[in-house]
Scaffold this motif. Sequence first.
Motif, mmCIF file in Angstrom:
data_model
loop_
_atom_site.group_PDB
_atom_site.id
_atom_site.type_symbol
_atom_site.label_atom_id
_atom_site.label_comp_id
_atom_site.label_asym_id
_atom_site.label_seq_id
_atom_site.Cartn_x
_atom_site.Cartn_y
_atom_site.Cartn_z
ATOM 1 N N LEU A 113 -3.830 8.595 -9.458
ATOM 2 C CA LEU A 113 -4.380 7.930 -10.627
ATOM 3 C C LEU A 113 -5.697 8.592 -11.016
ATOM 4 C CD1 LEU A 113 -3.837 4.144 -9.821
ATOM 5 C CD2 LEU A 113 -2.511 5.584 -11.363
ATOM 6 N N GLU A 114 -5.881 8.829 -12.297
ATOM 7 C CA GLU A 114 -7.135 9.401 -12.770
ATOM 8 C C GLU A 114 -8.256 8.358 -12.737
ATOM 9 O OE1 GLU A 114 -7.822 12.566 -13.490
ATOM 10 O OE2 GLU A 114 -5.780 13.044 -12.868
ATOM 11 N N LYS A 115 -7.886 7.094 -13.026
ATOM 12 C CA LYS A 115 -8.864 6.003 -12.986
ATOM 13 C C LYS A 115 -8.244 4.843 -12.233
ATOM 14 C CE LYS A 115 -11.109 7.008 -17.353
ATOM 15 N NZ LYS A 115 -11.432 6.495 -18.689
ATOM 16 N N GLY A 116 -9.044 4.156 -11.465
ATOM 17 C CA GLY A 116 -8.577 2.973 -10.750
ATOM 18 C C GLY A 116 -7.918 3.307 -9.425
ATOM 19 N N ARG A 117 -7.346 2.286 -8.825
ATOM 20 C CA ARG A 117 -6.713 2.411 -7.518
ATOM 21 C C ARG A 117 -5.383 1.685 -7.535
ATOM 22 N NH1 ARG A 117 -10.692 4.345 -4.293
ATOM 23 N NH2 ARG A 117 -12.818 3.771 -4.792
ATOM 24 N N PHE A 118 -4.484 2.120 -6.668
ATOM 25 C CA PHE A 118 -3.211 1.438 -6.515
ATOM 26 C C PHE A 118 -3.443 0.113 -5.793
ATOM 27 C CE2 PHE A 118 -1.784 5.876 -6.757
ATOM 28 C CZ PHE A 118 -0.834 5.756 -7.764
ATOM 29 N N VAL A 119 -2.789 -0.940 -6.270
ATOM 30 C CA VAL A 119 -2.866 -2.236 -5.606
ATOM 31 C C VAL A 119 -1.951 -2.164 -4.403
ATOM 32 C CG1 VAL A 119 -2.419 -4.689 -5.822
ATOM 33 C CG2 VAL A 119 -3.346 -3.418 -7.755
ATOM 34 N N TRP A 120 -2.526 -2.312 -3.233
ATOM 35 C CA TRP A 120 -1.766 -2.138 -1.995
ATOM 36 C C TRP A 120 -1.573 -3.488 -1.321
ATOM 37 C CZ3 TRP A 120 1.015 1.868 -1.165
ATOM 38 C CH2 TRP A 120 1.538 2.131 0.094
ATOM 39 N N PRO A 121 -0.345 -3.859 -1.014
ATOM 40 C CA PRO A 121 -0.102 -5.155 -0.363
ATOM 41 C C PRO A 121 -0.587 -5.157 1.084
ATOM 42 C CG PRO A 121 1.932 -3.918 -0.567
ATOM 43 C CD PRO A 121 0.883 -3.138 -1.297
ATOM 44 N N ALA A 122 -0.950 -6.331 1.567
ATOM 45 C CA ALA A 122 -1.373 -6.478 2.953
ATOM 46 C C ALA A 122 -0.146 -6.410 3.859
ATOM 47 C CB ALA A 122 -2.087 -7.811 3.153
ATOM 48 N N ALA A 123 -0.225 -5.571 4.879
ATOM 49 C CA ALA A 123 0.887 -5.404 5.808
ATOM 50 C C ALA A 123 0.520 -6.026 7.146
ATOM 51 C CB ALA A 123 1.198 -3.919 5.986
ATOM 52 N N ARG A 124 1.291 -7.013 7.550
ATOM 53 C CA ARG A 124 1.010 -7.686 8.824
ATOM 54 C C ARG A 124 1.495 -6.868 10.009
ATOM 55 N NH1 ARG A 124 3.233 -12.010 5.681
ATOM 56 N NH2 ARG A 124 1.524 -13.191 4.784
ATOM 57 N N ASP A 125 2.694 -6.317 9.909
ATOM 58 C CA ASP A 125 3.280 -5.555 11.020
ATOM 59 C C ASP A 125 3.155 -4.050 10.822
ATOM 60 O OD1 ASP A 125 4.070 -7.980 12.107
ATOM 61 O OD2 ASP A 125 6.005 -7.940 11.061
ATOM 62 N N GLY A 126 2.320 -3.628 9.889
ATOM 63 C CA GLY A 126 2.172 -2.213 9.616
ATOM 64 C C GLY A 126 3.096 -1.717 8.527
ATOM 65 N N LYS A 127 4.103 -2.526 8.162
ATOM 66 C CA LYS A 127 5.009 -2.122 7.093
ATOM 67 C C LYS A 127 5.477 -3.355 6.339
ATOM 68 C CE LYS A 127 8.961 -1.987 10.222
ATOM 69 N NZ LYS A 127 10.036 -1.171 10.738
ATOM 70 N N ILE A 128 5.862 -3.127 5.095
ATOM 71 C CA ILE A 128 6.372 -4.201 4.247
ATOM 72 C C ILE A 128 7.560 -3.674 3.461
ATOM 73 C CG2 ILE A 128 4.132 -5.330 3.983
ATOM 74 C CD1 ILE A 128 4.227 -4.105 1.087
ATOM 75 N N SER A 129 8.296 -4.577 2.866
ATOM 76 C CA SER A 129 9.387 -4.221 1.965
ATOM 77 C C SER A 129 9.049 -4.773 0.594
ATOM 78 C CB SER A 129 10.707 -4.816 2.443
ATOM 79 O OG SER A 129 11.079 -4.273 3.675
ATOM 80 N N VAL A 130 9.271 -3.962 -0.423
ATOM 81 C CA VAL A 130 9.039 -4.399 -1.792
ATOM 82 C C VAL A 130 10.311 -4.187 -2.595
ATOM 83 C CG1 VAL A 130 6.549 -3.950 -1.768
ATOM 84 C CG2 VAL A 130 8.098 -2.163 -2.485
ATOM 85 N N THR A 131 10.450 -4.924 -3.666
ATOM 86 C CA THR A 131 11.601 -4.774 -4.544
ATOM 87 C C THR A 131 11.394 -3.552 -5.443
ATOM 88 O OG1 THR A 131 10.680 -6.145 -6.300
ATOM 89 C CG2 THR A 131 11.938 -7.276 -4.564
#
Length: 97
Positions: free
Chosen positions: A53-71
Amino acid sequence: MRRGFNTLAAQAEKVLAADPYSGHLLVFRGRRGDLLKIICWDGQGACLFAKRLEKGRFVWPAARDGKISVTAAQLAMLLEGIDWRMPSRTWRPLSTG
């Protein structure tokens, strides 16, 4: 984030206990939050995609076990830089009555 496919695949195996050759998309974020790298195996070879991204940051989900699944929709919003946790849908009628 100077890591290439081999290092990210090894990290996925050791840290995340995930198979990098399963066909799943494995998404990694840089420390500053403005860079994403995605690795996947398409059956013939390894693919490595990167987006910064040239500006801003990616919204990163909180991972409890080190990994997550997203749709797929959440991943699309993540790649667009949209806060997928609280999307605001706007709809306006085209005409009255």
